[in-house]
Design an enzyme around this catalytic site. Sequence first.
Site, PDB file in Angstrom:
ATOM      1  N   GLY A  59      -3.063 -33.306  -4.388  1.00 46.55           N
ATOM      2  CA  GLY A  59      -3.164 -32.744  -3.037  1.00 46.55           C
ATOM      3  C   GLY A  59      -2.916 -31.248  -2.998  1.00 46.55           C
ATOM      4  O   GLY A  59      -3.717 -30.480  -2.469  1.00 46.55           O
ATOM      5  N   ARG A  60      -1.808 -30.808  -3.589  1.00 45.50           N
ATOM      6  CA  ARG A  60      -1.452 -29.388  -3.499  1.00 45.50           C
ATOM      7  C   ARG A  60      -2.277 -28.532  -4.454  1.00 45.50           C
ATOM      8  O   ARG A  60      -2.128 -27.309  -4.477  1.00 45.50           O
ATOM      9  CB  ARG A  60       0.043 -29.217  -3.743  1.00 45.50           C
ATOM     10  CG  ARG A  60       0.541 -29.877  -5.009  1.00 45.50           C
ATOM     11  CD  ARG A  60       2.055 -30.013  -5.030  1.00 45.50           C
ATOM     12  NE  ARG A  60       2.533 -30.755  -6.188  1.00 45.50           N
ATOM     13  CZ  ARG A  60       2.609 -32.074  -6.243  1.00 45.50           C
ATOM     14  NH1 ARG A  60       2.231 -32.810  -5.231  1.00 45.50           N
ATOM     15  NH2 ARG A  60       3.074 -32.671  -7.334  1.00 45.50           N
ATOM     16  N   LYS A 109      -6.751 -36.919   1.178  1.00 47.57           N
ATOM     17  CA  LYS A 109      -7.115 -37.563  -0.084  1.00 47.57           C
ATOM     18  C   LYS A 109      -7.014 -39.085   0.047  1.00 47.57           C
ATOM     19  O   LYS A 109      -7.915 -39.819  -0.338  1.00 47.57           O
ATOM     20  CB  LYS A 109      -6.181 -37.055  -1.181  1.00 47.57           C
ATOM     21  CG  LYS A 109      -6.450 -37.632  -2.531  1.00 47.57           C
ATOM     22  CD  LYS A 109      -5.571 -36.982  -3.582  1.00 47.57           C
ATOM     23  CE  LYS A 109      -5.680 -37.726  -4.881  1.00 47.57           C
ATOM     24  NZ  LYS A 109      -4.822 -37.173  -5.926  1.00 47.57           N
ATOM     25  N   GLU A 140       6.963 -29.067  -4.248  1.00 44.83           N
ATOM     26  CA  GLU A 140       6.550 -30.470  -4.398  1.00 44.83           C
ATOM     27  C   GLU A 140       6.279 -30.778  -5.876  1.00 44.83           C
ATOM     28  O   GLU A 140       6.476 -31.897  -6.328  1.00 44.83           O
ATOM     29  CB  GLU A 140       5.310 -30.768  -3.542  1.00 44.83           C
ATOM     30  CG  GLU A 140       5.091 -32.251  -3.317  1.00 44.83           C
ATOM     31  CD  GLU A 140       4.108 -32.565  -2.193  1.00 44.83           C
ATOM     32  OE1 GLU A 140       4.533 -32.690  -1.030  1.00 44.83           O
ATOM     33  OE2 GLU A 140       2.904 -32.676  -2.475  1.00 44.83           O
ATOM     34  N   GLU A 163       0.411 -38.803   9.729  1.00 42.75           N
ATOM     35  CA  GLU A 163       0.202 -37.678  10.652  1.00 42.75           C
ATOM     36  C   GLU A 163      -1.282 -37.364  10.806  1.00 42.75           C
ATOM     37  O   GLU A 163      -1.806 -37.202  11.910  1.00 42.75           O
ATOM     38  CB  GLU A 163       0.909 -36.416  10.116  1.00 42.75           C
ATOM     39  CG  GLU A 163       2.419 -36.505  10.059  1.00 42.75           C
ATOM     40  CD  GLU A 163       2.931 -37.028   8.726  1.00 42.75           C
ATOM     41  OE1 GLU A 163       2.202 -37.800   8.049  1.00 42.75           O
ATOM     42  OE2 GLU A 163       4.067 -36.685   8.362  1.00 42.75           O
ATOM     43  N   HIS A 221      12.660  -6.414   7.421  1.00 38.12           N
ATOM     44  CA  HIS A 221      13.483  -6.334   8.633  1.00 38.12           C
ATOM     45  C   HIS A 221      13.994  -7.703   9.031  1.00 38.12           C
ATOM     46  O   HIS A 221      14.380  -7.921  10.175  1.00 38.12           O
ATOM     47  CB  HIS A 221      12.670  -5.688   9.759  1.00 38.12           C
ATOM     48  CG  HIS A 221      12.292  -4.283   9.415  1.00 38.12           C
ATOM     49  ND1 HIS A 221      13.119  -3.204   9.653  1.00 38.12           N
ATOM     50  CD2 HIS A 221      11.202  -3.795   8.777  1.00 38.12           C
ATOM     51  CE1 HIS A 221      12.530  -2.111   9.199  1.00 38.12           C
ATOM     52  NE2 HIS A 221      11.368  -2.431   8.652  1.00 38.12           N
ATOM     53  N   LYS A 279       8.903 -41.346   4.317  1.00 37.53           N
ATOM     54  CA  LYS A 279       7.776 -42.031   4.975  1.00 37.53           C
ATOM     55  C   LYS A 279       8.154 -43.472   5.298  1.00 37.53           C
ATOM     56  O   LYS A 279       7.884 -43.975   6.377  1.00 37.53           O
ATOM     57  CB  LYS A 279       6.546 -42.047   4.049  1.00 37.53           C
ATOM     58  CG  LYS A 279       5.804 -40.732   3.964  1.00 37.53           C
ATOM     59  CD  LYS A 279       4.516 -40.957   3.163  1.00 37.53           C
ATOM     60  CE  LYS A 279       3.927 -39.659   2.670  1.00 37.53           C
ATOM     61  NZ  LYS A 279       2.872 -39.842   1.683  1.00 37.53           N
TER      62      LYS A 279
END
Length: 825
Positions: A487-488, A422, A574, A428, A605, A730
């Site tokens: 974003g999410r 965005k 978030e 990254e 399990h 950041k």
Amino acid sequence: MPPATMMTKTIANISVILILLSATPSPVTVVVEAWSPGSLFSNLPGRIGQRRLRPVPTNLCVLAGRPRKSSSVQLPEDFDDDGKITRQQKELRAVLDSYGQQREEVATITASSTFTDDIYEKKIDIASSAPEYFSPDPLRENDNNANANANNNNMYQGFESKVRNLQVPQINLPTRIAQPGVGLDHHHRAIKNLVHERILQRHPDKPQLVSAKPEWKRLEEHLKSEIDQSHLRDLLQDEHRSQNMFAEHDGVYLDYSRQRATLKTMDLLQDLAKTQKLEDRIQDMVTGKKINFTEKRAVLHTALRADRSEKIYVDDDAETNHNVVEEVHQVLDQIKFFTEGVRNGDILGYTGRRLRNIISVGIGGSYLGPEFLHEVLKTEPDGVNSALGYNLRFLANVDPIDVERTCADLDPEETLIVIVSKTFTTAETMLNARAMRQWLWDFMGNDKDVVRKHVVACASISSVDKVKEFGIDTEHYFFKFWDWVGGRYSVCSAVGAVPISLMYGFDLFEQFLKGAQSVDKHFITAPMEKNIPIIMGLLGVWNHSFLGYKTRTTLPYAEALLRLPSHIQQLDMESNGKVMTKHGIEVDYAVGEIDFGEPGTNGQHSFFQLLHMGQTAPCDFIGFCQSQHDLCLDGESLSSHDELMANFFAQPDALANGKTEDEVRAEGIEEELIPHRTFKGNRPSVSLLMPKLTAYAAGQILAIYEHRTAVQGFIWDINSFDQWGVELGKQLADNVKSQLIDARKSDEDHVIKASNPSSTRILNYYVNNSPSNSCFTGGDKYKSGTSEANPLTRISRKTHTDHSRASTTTTPPTQHDLGGNKGRL
Ligand code: F6P
């Protein structure tokens, strides 16, 4: 506007007056907050409106302090420029005089904070609502008079008698606030703040926390008196309860009978939702109000899946006739055109080869949602068929190993890189994007058209310059979205549309949007008691803030949903990992669960031991009536899907019922083992059962969880749409990066000095023990333009030349090679 004037304007129908008095002859400074209930009643209709209550200044708080020289009321707004007392101040005095009390008496009349808080909260509705707004009124609840006359006409008797007997303890404030000569403004601001912080526990224009509201208190009381006394084992036997604790919409069946809740709990939760104006807040969200107040943005992910015919405007843009749905569909059309062009071979790579590999580079919300959908479609019959011959991979982590894993075996000439970001600044993503660009250049040469033909961007419209700077063709290879897409919450935008349509075709992506839209409509229109995301959100609040369960699990009984828990984890943690309400007050209740999960039966399990016997974590079981691709082996009495679903049905009951000592004993277990094999049970879960995991169903699931998150945020009064919490890390990473650059550049033994001894130590340890493989080529190590190329520039161990030459003429196959079904599952 001076604060007091502002407050008077804001708080309609209630005369709120804050006065500082230097009470003479009494040696105390008095802060008076005068409420005039009479003005409340005069605004109500009918009989009640005609009743005149005597105005009662309440919440008169005595401040111990040194006597002040001036005996005047001293708020900054009480003075004109010449320091003379204003008309407003005289009016305030008149109010006090008309009350007919001596000042000393005034100082002893105090109000309960519950009373003022209640009035404060009800300030708007008093003007507009029917008298029953006050019912049930906590002020009336213990009032005999009111109980005796509990009918509409006498609605306010209890209220009135309470008003007459208001009591709160007097509170001393530090003497420093009463010191003269520190500046009138400063002085009064300090007093106001202290009064509101320490006496009212709130700021005048910052309403109380939801936990102080009667609706919240009633839930707490209900928990103590009823729910804590019950066990799910017994609740589950109640036929009436079970018939009412489910909801259905468009094939989605939600069973919430295994929650530690009764029908009364649900009613009380709905009361809480009403007092938090949940439905208004949902409306605000879907109609483009700027509810992300820290970023001043609308939150319109629902517009991303709206029908072409709909019209939605961002808040104040309505006048400019800026219908966002129109823009959404323009971009969707553009994506359809482009992705079909790639898939039918009209759009080719730099060397004229078909583009069959897609690498989606992005992180967080620019990765998790699309990957969740990709995993769903990977085994979905239509998905399998439409993805034939294509590869979709995601590159998220900045770890170089992720780069290596993603592209080591791919042919760059057949690869399209989709950079999803965005902001187009995320460290990254941008480093990985540069790595991918380098990879393309390494194999096809450093030509600008390599980037123009192999790199696509999905980014916010405001990032267009950065996209261009990267070398991307912004006219044809740039797919925009808007700052009102978080974003999410972005998988329904170009973020998901481009990679998924390249891999599976646009039609399947459209079905995903339709599924989400179906839930959006339900969310916006269904009554609370039938509204699946609202029910789930309210239960989330109940489990976390009242029952105290800090963790929650997402347990899809569908392998194809293996990335759903990670998507929900980001979406929810978030969004709701906050502590400040929208008024800047820190919450005093639990907010934001820790979410984790794993597909069943694998989770059984792994961590289910803890769920059954250790801590309680409410579980979301998600299952399907039909598998994407069932297996029925000869000689087996059940299909593999039935086997899976047997677990889906059994686990919630095991968690809810547990196993008593007697039941264990009846199984003949040795006495000393009985405590170890007893299950307390009473562990809540919900079960979501759907017909089949398709693109459409994935859209429904997505929207259910997006809305659940929003509902919880609305009830908790926090901003679920910003993410300032990720900023600090950041920033510090940037500092460390500068220190590492200095260390790598330095020829001598460079010592890093960090902000604390521990960081200094570990950073130097790292630098001293890692190879000095600096990218910095300013030294003599690698000279640009020389034949000695930096070996670390090469992304992959392999060279792809042989591979790429071998497949020059091949086009993507049109049939899968599973055999037996003529190209379709
Ligand atoms: O992790 C923080 C975050 O801001 C997420 O909200 C977002 O989804 C992610 O980073 C990626 O951001 P962008 O899409 O701008 O690269």
